[in-house]
Design an enzyme around this catalytic site. Sequence first.
Site, PDB file in Angstrom:
ATOM      1  N   GLU A 167       0.801  -1.226   0.000  1.00  0.00           N
ATOM      2  CA  GLU A 167       0.000   0.000   0.000  1.00  0.00           C
ATOM      3  C   GLU A 167       0.835   1.278   0.000  1.00  0.00           C
ATOM      4  O   GLU A 167       0.852   2.022   1.000  1.00  0.00           O
ATOM      5  CB  GLU A 167      -0.975  -0.006   1.194  1.00  0.00           C
ATOM      6  CG  GLU A 167      -1.921  -1.192   1.188  1.00  0.00           C
ATOM      7  CD  GLU A 167      -2.880  -1.214   2.389  1.00  0.00           C
ATOM      8  OE1 GLU A 167      -2.786  -0.333   3.251  1.00  0.00           O
ATOM      9  OE2 GLU A 167      -3.726  -2.127   2.450  1.00  0.00           O
ATOM     10  N   GLU A 354      -5.732  -8.746   1.074  1.00  0.00           N
ATOM     11  CA  GLU A 354      -6.355  -8.279   2.312  1.00  0.00           C
ATOM     12  C   GLU A 354      -7.826  -8.003   2.047  1.00  0.00           C
ATOM     13  O   GLU A 354      -8.173  -7.343   1.062  1.00  0.00           O
ATOM     14  CB  GLU A 354      -5.729  -6.964   2.828  1.00  0.00           C
ATOM     15  CG  GLU A 354      -4.341  -7.120   3.389  1.00  0.00           C
ATOM     16  CD  GLU A 354      -3.788  -5.812   3.951  1.00  0.00           C
ATOM     17  OE1 GLU A 354      -4.584  -4.952   4.388  1.00  0.00           O
ATOM     18  OE2 GLU A 354      -2.561  -5.669   3.939  1.00  0.00           O
TER      19      GLU A 354
HETATM   20  O1  IFM Z   1      -4.195  -3.107   9.292  1.00  0.00           O
HETATM   21  C1  IFM Z   1      -4.137  -2.608   8.001  1.00  0.00           C
HETATM   22  C2  IFM Z   1      -3.014  -3.242   7.227  1.00  0.00           C
HETATM   23  O2  IFM Z   1      -1.786  -3.073   7.867  1.00  0.00           O
HETATM   24  C3  IFM Z   1      -2.916  -2.640   5.856  1.00  0.00           C
HETATM   25  N1  IFM Z   1      -4.172  -2.632   5.177  1.00  0.00           N
HETATM   26  C4  IFM Z   1      -5.334  -2.188   5.900  1.00  0.00           C
HETATM   27  C5  IFM Z   1      -5.424  -2.862   7.248  1.00  0.00           C
HETATM   28  C6  IFM Z   1      -6.669  -2.361   8.015  1.00  0.00           C
HETATM   29  O3  IFM Z   1      -6.616  -0.996   8.201  1.00  0.00           O
END
Ligand code: IFM
Length: 448
Positions: A167, A354
């Site tokens: 990210e 994710e």
């Molecule tokens: O916890 C985070 C993760 O580290 C990166 N993506 C989003 C998640 C939730 O906010």
Amino acid sequence: MAGPLIFPESWVWGAATAAYQIEGAVRDGGRGISIWDVFSHSPGKVANGDTGDIACDHFHRYPEDIALMQELGLGGYRFSIAWPRIFPTGAGRPNAEGLDFYRRLVDRLHAAGITPYVTLYHWDLPQPLQDRGGWTNRDTARRFGELAHTVAAALGDGVHHWVTINEPWVAGFLGHLLGVHAPGTRDLATALTATHNLLLAHGEGMSALRSEMRDGDAAGIALNLAPCVPAGDSNADLEAAYRVDGFSNRWFLDALYRGQYPDDMLQIYGDAMPEIRAGDMERIAQPTDLLAVNYYTRSVVEYDPRDPFLQAKRIVPRGAPVTAMGWEVYPEGLYDILKRVHDDYAPPHLLITENGAAYDDALIEGKVDDPLRERFLHEHLIQAHRAVSDGVPLEGYFVWSLLDNFEWAWGYGMRFGLIYIDYATQERIIKRSGHWYAAVTREHGVSG
Ligand code: IFM
């Protein structure tokens, strides 16, 4: 109810974590200090004054955690490497103890029949590199190349799936424009420089990984993507949504897949843009094997003349369901973003690295009943299946997160795990959603 939705045979069922969020043991094994150690220990930066000092103590408890992964039936586990465990001072000779920890982790995962998916950077930059400018210094991208090379040389026997940077939007803009993540600066030009260098680091990392990877291994970057839709049907809302799309999605996708930043955003950023040197965009846009997509919610955007930057504001539609983070639950957005990325940019393979939700879980009589998370995951998996059926080369799904953990500026108050952590005792309790996910992995599908 429709019949079961069965996923392709090679589909990977996984869960994800990141080093600073779960490992703890920040002074063990020769680990150096990261920007998140400094940030979380700075008063007022993290809710409740929480830090990652102990977190889930995964550094010591990883065998127990791998046993839990087996109970969930995971085929894949995505975790990140703590850069300061490998290069405590950011440079020089790698720390053998740090590499050994990840070797033990990878070996144990294999012994449990679980495939490791390794992220090289999930935001814990060594503080000594920050002292030399951090991501605003191009040299940090070169250092990241060294990290990638060192880790791939040490773990390449057992790791065949790599993510370079997690990210870059968050690390670049939340860390340098909005100041709510480490290192906490608030300046557009600084943020744009940091973001460009994060993308350059991805390029350096890809080249370094390629020199160690074997046939069939795969590497790419992880982007947090969200469809951006106008709140109303005015042109002003439509244009505002397009700008937010440029800020959060196209800036990265165009750079990575077209080798250029989008013109409309270059106009908006104007003088704040850093120098782009010859060869930078080629480096950033070199071919990758996979795109790792992190999806949580969509962006519904309203024109807002008071916003000095994009004249836009993100809103949650009235009455929409939200998670504890206040994020709208919008499963169709997962399909929309996957389909769009496939149609417009065509990465050869995609993974959902994710997806998940925070809810106010409570441990009652030894159990955590979290039907909302179960529903959230179920509805998103239906959309993932829809994307596969429509030809998106999507190969797996990783729940965020395996364990409740340190949710950055929100600290431990936000729980995303399939597994509840009692932080007072470090006891792990599989939530109802975790038991449900175990049934999904066993049956290789969900009800439609
Ligand atoms: O916890 C985070 C993760 O580290 C990166 N993506 C989003 C998640 C939730 O906010």
